[in-house]
Write a protein that holds these residues in place. Structure first.
Motif, PDB file in Angstrom:
ATOM      1  N   PRO A  44       0.806  -1.230   0.000  1.00 27.20           N
ATOM      2  CA  PRO A  44       0.000   0.000   0.000  1.00 27.20           C
ATOM      3  C   PRO A  44       0.836   1.275   0.000  1.00 27.20           C
ATOM      4  CG  PRO A  44      -0.141  -1.142   2.112  1.00 27.20           C
ATOM      5  CD  PRO A  44       0.516  -2.087   1.165  1.00 27.20           C
ATOM      6  N   SER A  45       1.989   1.263   0.659  1.00 25.28           N
ATOM      7  CA  SER A  45       2.801   2.475   0.707  1.00 25.28           C
ATOM      8  C   SER A  45       3.479   2.778  -0.618  1.00 25.28           C
ATOM      9  CB  SER A  45       3.868   2.348   1.800  1.00 25.28           C
ATOM     10  OG  SER A  45       4.822   1.362   1.463  1.00 25.28           O
ATOM     11  N   ARG A  46       3.437   1.829  -1.556  1.00 23.38           N
ATOM     12  CA  ARG A  46       4.097   2.030  -2.848  1.00 23.38           C
ATOM     13  C   ARG A  46       3.095   2.303  -3.969  1.00 23.38           C
ATOM     14  NH1 ARG A  46       8.431  -2.995  -2.287  1.00 23.38           N
ATOM     15  NH2 ARG A  46       8.879  -2.638  -0.082  1.00 23.38           N
ATOM     16  N   VAL A  47       1.835   2.511  -3.642  1.00 20.39           N
ATOM     17  CA  VAL A  47       0.812   2.815  -4.639  1.00 20.39           C
ATOM     18  C   VAL A  47       0.925   4.272  -5.045  1.00 20.39           C
ATOM     19  CG1 VAL A  47      -1.674   3.024  -5.042  1.00 20.39           C
ATOM     20  CG2 VAL A  47      -0.766   1.026  -3.838  1.00 20.39           C
ATOM     21  N   GLY A  48       1.011   4.497  -6.367  1.00 14.92           N
ATOM     22  CA  GLY A  48       0.978   5.851  -6.900  1.00 14.92           C
ATOM     23  C   GLY A  48      -0.412   6.162  -7.410  1.00 14.92           C
ATOM     24  N   ARG A  49      -0.497   6.658  -8.629  1.00 20.77           N
ATOM     25  CA  ARG A  49      -1.800   6.930  -9.237  1.00 20.77           C
ATOM     26  C   ARG A  49      -2.257   5.659  -9.947  1.00 20.77           C
ATOM     27  NH1 ARG A  49      -0.224  13.068 -11.339  1.00 20.77           N
ATOM     28  NH2 ARG A  49       0.273  13.802  -9.215  1.00 20.77           N
ATOM     29  N   MET A  50      -3.328   5.086  -9.441  1.00 25.18           N
ATOM     30  CA  MET A  50      -3.799   3.775  -9.890  1.00 25.18           C
ATOM     31  C   MET A  50      -5.236   3.875 -10.354  1.00 25.18           C
ATOM     32  SD  MET A  50      -3.832   0.138  -7.773  1.00 25.18           S
ATOM     33  CE  MET A  50      -2.071  -0.155  -7.991  1.00 25.18           C
ATOM     34  N   VAL A  51      -5.491   3.381 -11.581  1.00 24.43           N
ATOM     35  CA  VAL A  51      -6.833   3.354 -12.161  1.00 24.43           C
ATOM     36  C   VAL A  51      -7.231   1.901 -12.369  1.00 24.43           C
ATOM     37  CG1 VAL A  51      -8.293   4.037 -14.107  1.00 24.43           C
ATOM     38  CG2 VAL A  51      -6.466   5.565 -13.323  1.00 24.43           C
ATOM     39  N   LEU A  52      -8.383   1.505 -11.826  1.00 23.16           N
ATOM     40  CA  LEU A  52      -8.892   0.139 -11.945  1.00 23.16           C
ATOM     41  C   LEU A  52     -10.246   0.218 -12.647  1.00 23.16           C
ATOM     42  CD1 LEU A  52      -7.989  -1.147  -8.359  1.00 23.16           C
ATOM     43  CD2 LEU A  52      -6.578  -1.183 -10.432  1.00 23.16           C
ATOM     44  N   ASP A  53     -10.309  -0.194 -13.894  1.00 23.05           N
ATOM     45  CA  ASP A  53     -11.470   0.007 -14.758  1.00 23.05           C
ATOM     46  C   ASP A  53     -12.065  -1.343 -15.153  1.00 23.05           C
ATOM     47  OD1 ASP A  53     -13.352   0.874 -16.562  1.00 23.05           O
ATOM     48  OD2 ASP A  53     -11.923   1.665 -18.015  1.00 23.05           O
ATOM     49  N   GLY A  54     -13.357  -1.532 -14.854  1.00 15.48           N
ATOM     50  CA  GLY A  54     -14.003  -2.831 -15.087  1.00 15.48           C
ATOM     51  C   GLY A  54     -13.627  -3.778 -13.973  1.00 15.48           C
ATOM     52  N   ALA A  55     -13.964  -3.410 -12.745  1.00 10.93           N
ATOM     53  CA  ALA A  55     -13.369  -4.031 -11.564  1.00 10.93           C
ATOM     54  C   ALA A  55     -13.880  -5.435 -11.293  1.00 10.93           C
ATOM     55  CB  ALA A  55     -13.627  -3.148 -10.328  1.00 10.93           C
ATOM     56  N   VAL A  56     -12.963  -6.263 -10.802  1.00 10.59           N
ATOM     57  CA  VAL A  56     -13.258  -7.582 -10.256  1.00 10.59           C
ATOM     58  C   VAL A  56     -13.317  -7.442  -8.744  1.00 10.59           C
ATOM     59  CG1 VAL A  56     -12.388  -9.933  -9.976  1.00 10.59           C
ATOM     60  CG2 VAL A  56     -12.149  -8.756 -12.172  1.00 10.59           C
ATOM     61  N   ASP A  57     -14.267  -8.110  -8.112  1.00 10.22           N
ATOM     62  CA  ASP A  57     -14.397  -8.086  -6.657  1.00 10.22           C
ATOM     63  C   ASP A  57     -13.559  -9.212  -6.067  1.00 10.22           C
ATOM     64  OD1 ASP A  57     -15.119  -8.065  -4.008  1.00 10.22           O
ATOM     65  OD2 ASP A  57     -17.244  -8.499  -4.348  1.00 10.22           O
ATOM     66  N   PRO A  58     -12.453  -8.923  -5.377  1.00  6.84           N
ATOM     67  CA  PRO A  58     -11.604  -9.988  -4.830  1.00  6.84           C
ATOM     68  C   PRO A  58     -12.262 -10.797  -3.724  1.00  6.84           C
ATOM     69  CG  PRO A  58     -10.441  -7.877  -4.910  1.00  6.84           C
ATOM     70  CD  PRO A  58     -11.887  -7.596  -5.110  1.00  6.84           C
ATOM     71  N   ALA A  59     -13.347 -10.263  -3.153  1.00 14.40           N
ATOM     72  CA  ALA A  59     -13.999 -10.955  -2.042  1.00 14.40           C
ATOM     73  C   ALA A  59     -15.056 -11.944  -2.505  1.00 14.40           C
ATOM     74  CB  ALA A  59     -14.633  -9.935  -1.089  1.00 14.40           C
ATOM     75  N   ILE A  60     -15.381 -11.942  -3.794  1.00 17.34           N
ATOM     76  CA  ILE A  60     -16.434 -12.820  -4.288  1.00 17.34           C
ATOM     77  C   ILE A  60     -15.908 -14.250  -4.397  1.00 17.34           C
ATOM     78  CG2 ILE A  60     -15.933 -12.668  -6.757  1.00 17.34           C
ATOM     79  CD1 ILE A  60     -18.925 -12.186  -7.204  1.00 17.34           C
ATOM     80  N   ASP A  61     -16.792 -15.227  -4.247  1.00 16.31           N
ATOM     81  CA  ASP A  61     -16.355 -16.606  -4.462  1.00 16.31           C
ATOM     82  C   ASP A  61     -16.632 -17.002  -5.909  1.00 16.31           C
ATOM     83  OD1 ASP A  61     -18.999 -18.098  -4.801  1.00 16.31           O
ATOM     84  OD2 ASP A  61     -19.307 -17.251  -2.801  1.00 16.31           O
ATOM     85  N   GLY A  62     -16.000 -18.089  -6.337  1.00 12.80           N
ATOM     86  CA  GLY A  62     -16.065 -18.471  -7.732  1.00 12.80           C
ATOM     87  C   GLY A  62     -17.475 -18.741  -8.234  1.00 12.80           C
ATOM     88  N   TYR A  63     -18.311 -19.327  -7.408  1.00 12.12           N
ATOM     89  CA  TYR A  63     -19.683 -19.621  -7.821  1.00 12.12           C
ATOM     90  C   TYR A  63     -20.427 -18.330  -8.141  1.00 12.12           C
ATOM     91  CZ  TYR A  63     -24.409 -21.619  -7.753  1.00 12.12           C
ATOM     92  OH  TYR A  63     -25.684 -22.014  -8.087  1.00 12.12           O
ATOM     93  N   GLN A  64     -20.353 -17.371  -7.210  1.00  6.58           N
ATOM     94  CA  GLN A  64     -21.033 -16.102  -7.429  1.00  6.58           C
ATOM     95  C   GLN A  64     -20.422 -15.324  -8.581  1.00  6.58           C
ATOM     96  OE1 GLN A  64     -23.850 -14.743  -6.179  1.00  6.58           O
ATOM     97  NE2 GLN A  64     -24.195 -16.719  -5.168  1.00  6.58           N
ATOM     98  N   ASP A  65     -19.121 -15.461  -8.768  1.00  4.70           N
ATOM     99  CA  ASP A  65     -18.450 -14.816  -9.903  1.00  4.70           C
ATOM    100  C   ASP A  65     -19.147 -15.204 -11.193  1.00  4.70           C
ATOM    101  OD1 ASP A  65     -16.727 -14.699 -12.229  1.00  4.70           O
ATOM    102  OD2 ASP A  65     -15.024 -14.350 -10.915  1.00  4.70           O
ATOM    103  N   PHE A  66     -19.319 -16.496 -11.436  1.00  8.55           N
ATOM    104  CA  PHE A  66     -19.900 -16.954 -12.689  1.00  8.55           C
ATOM    105  C   PHE A  66     -21.397 -16.681 -12.751  1.00  8.55           C
ATOM    106  CE2 PHE A  66     -15.878 -19.055 -12.739  1.00  8.55           C
ATOM    107  CZ  PHE A  66     -15.538 -19.119 -14.082  1.00  8.55           C
ATOM    108  N   LEU A  67     -22.078 -16.815 -11.627  1.00  3.66           N
ATOM    109  CA  LEU A  67     -23.515 -16.545 -11.605  1.00  3.66           C
ATOM    110  C   LEU A  67     -23.794 -15.080 -11.905  1.00  3.66           C
ATOM    111  CD1 LEU A  67     -26.377 -17.659 -11.040  1.00  3.66           C
ATOM    112  CD2 LEU A  67     -26.029 -17.015  -8.636  1.00  3.66           C
ATOM    113  N   GLN A  68     -23.040 -14.193 -11.291  1.00  2.00           N
ATOM    114  CA  GLN A  68     -23.266 -12.765 -11.497  1.00  2.00           C
ATOM    115  C   GLN A  68     -22.811 -12.313 -12.882  1.00  2.00           C
ATOM    116  OE1 GLN A  68     -21.904 -10.355  -8.170  1.00  2.00           O
ATOM    117  NE2 GLN A  68     -22.557 -11.924  -6.709  1.00  2.00           N
TER     118      GLN A  68
END
Length: 528
Positions: free
Chosen positions: A262-286
């Motif tokens: 985190p201390s090494r993050v500069g200007r960061m753009v995340l476009d079309g985001a993936v949710d890292p907290a989602i599980d694989g089943y919900q990933d495909f269902l959603q």
């Protein structure tokens, strides 16, 4: 994460599913260029070791563990890229296993385009187009560099590095004849248990081939290791902080980096985001539900047009699409000696158009198929073509190490899940239910569980979400924005996958102002 994986209704290992719709398919149309490979693939996989430990995000380069210092202190040799003289190429050495850096090295390829003009240079801007498995080098060299605004081009060297396992960076090679035809989207699947079992057998055959031919590399191509590689590159580029633009799966890679460092993050753009907290089943269902939302948005627009080829209501248009697909499954449409269109190809074209989005071309394609003409349909299928020779192998190898990206379900569990998937998406639900089996037989267990990312103390991170994004549904962008402690969400009220460089002056201006000036858009900003 992806392009939709292309599947066939047989267990033939040569027809194993390809990548999901999580890459920048729209970018191919925007660039209008053939993405040719500027380098030969780089060999050199070393013996496997254990998963690297989590990094100390508060560490400085001076606090890098002694065993890793020589990686952070190596000298990069930049040379003109063969065939692309405005780009420079180099090779980066990284450890196979960060927990055991004496176990061997991997060689990663990177390219850059130096900043233009005499403006104040901020540093290097690393770019990742998604996938996983898409070549960042191909995308940058193939035209994406020219899409960045003058303010960004004068502020940054544009840099792309293929992640470990991908194309030019010690690629995963399962040594099978994976398909290279332009049909990288959804496939039809019946609810028949024997057919589901055939899919499962196909995944198992593919897995066995990867275990035989690439087994030593497979434990070491996950997103955690790729994020650590980015930190090595950041240091070698001379930047105190990592400036980064990631699309689709590239947002998962970027969020992983932010959580590790985190201390090494500069200007960061995340476009079309993936949710890292989602599980694989919900990933495909959603994701199935996301494609349904996108399809119905198209159908609603089409119904209001006099030239809509399928009807005058969403219900009628959806019904006629299903009828047309089933008819092509029974009788393949042929045009000339080399062109044949089945129901699977029709669904592929639809999903590609929903990603772009290119609704005018989709209407023309549907109209043409009804008349026996495949010209417009071939345009859509061609825009989904994958130019990365190991994209299928890399996709599975990377995805199967991350629980949010790749579930592991049996064929019986898929059979039981089908009704829920069909409720979520009558058009795409069967295809995504099938994907639940993609890593069931994978020889390496996942190393990155589903979890929230917070990146405490990180610099402000800009997240961009498109409200009717089929491949990375908008709720994922909102979820990631809630998790990252320093994030700001920019909403694009539109159709298609991701937003930056897709024709919205509002989005492009907001992102460019943040990258060049560090100015975030107002909280709650919505572009239409």
């Amino acid at each position: 994460m992806t392009a939709v994986r292309d599947t066939d209704r047989t267990p033939d290992v040569d027809r194993i599913p390809r990548r999901r719709l999580r890459n920048r398919v729209a970018l191919l149309g925007a660039c209008g260029l053939l993405l040719t490979a500027p380098y030969a693939a780089w060999p050199g996989a070393a013996p496997a070791m254990t998963r690297p430990a989590r990094a100390d995000g508060a560490a400085t380069d001076a606090a890098v563990p002694p065993g890793l210092r020589h990686y952070y202190q190596q000298k990069l040799l930049w040379e003109p890229c063969p065939g692309f003289p405005s780009f420079q190429c180099t090779t980066v050495k990284v450890p196979l296993d960060y927990a055991h850096p004496d176990a061997g090295d991997l060689l990663l390829k990177a390219t850059r385009k130096k900043a233009t003009g005499n403006g104040a240079r901020i540093g290097s801007l690393l770019f990742n187009p998604g996938g996983p498995g898409a070549s960042a080098i191909d995308y940058l060299v193939g035209g994406h560099a020219d899409l960045f605004s003058p303010s960004v081009r004068t502020s940054y060297d544009l840099v792309a590095m293929d992640p470990r396992g991908v194309q030019y960076s010690t690629p995963v090679d399962c040594e099978i004849n994976t398909p290279t035809t332009p049909s990288g989207v959804g496939r039809h699947m019946s609810a028949d248990s024997a057919e589901i079992a055939a899919y499962d057998a196909g995944y198992e055959q593919f897995t066995n081939a990867c275990a035989r031919h690439a087994g030593r590399l497979l434990p070491h191509v996950g997103t955690l290791d790729a994020a650590r590689d980015m930190d090595v590159l950041r240091a070698l580029l001379g930047d105190d902080r990592l400036h980064y633009v990631g699309f689709s799966y590239g947002t998962y890679l970027g969020a992983t980096y932010a959580d590790l460092f985190p201390s090494r993050v500069g200007r960061m753009v995340l476009d079309g985001a993936v949710d890292p907290a989602i599980d694989g089943y919900q990933d495909f269902l959603q994701t199935a539900a996301g494609f349904q939302v996108a399809w119905e948005s198209f159908a609603n627009d089409c119904a209001a047009r006099t030239d809509c080829p399928l009807g005058r209501s969403v219900k009628e248009i959806s019904r006629r699409l299903d009828t047309l697909r089933r008819s092509l499954d029974r009788i393949t449409l042929r045009q000339g000696k080399d062109i044949s269109i089945a129901g699977d190809d029709l669904l592929s074209a639809v999903a590609t158009a929903l990603m772009s989005p290119d609704w005018g071309l989709l209407r023309a394609a549907l109209r043409g198929v009804l008349a026996g003409d495949t010209t417009a349909l071939q345009q859509l299928l061609g825009s989904a073509e994958d130019t990365s020779s190991n994209a299928t192998d890399a996709f599975f190898a990377i995805s199967c190490l991350s629980s949010p990206l790749a579930p592991r379900f049996t064929s019986a569990q898929v059979q039981a899940a089908l009704p829920q998937f069909l409720r979520a998406s009558p058009q795409f639900g069967k295809f995504y239910a099938n994907q639940l089996m993609q890593c069931t037989h994978w020889p390496v267990p996942p190393t990155q569980p589903s979890h929230t990312v917070t990146a405490p103390g990180a610099a402000p991170i800009l997240i961009v979400g498109t409200t009717r994004d089929p491949a990375t549904p908008y709720p994922w962008a909102k979820a990631l924005a809630r998790q990252l402690s320093s994030s700001r969400l920019l909403t694009y009220d539109a159709d298609g996958h991701a937003a930056y460089h897709r024709g919205s002056t509002c989005v492009d201006t907001a992102v460019d102002r943040y990258l060049a000036q560090g100015q975030l858009p107002p909280a709650g900003k919505i572009c239409t």
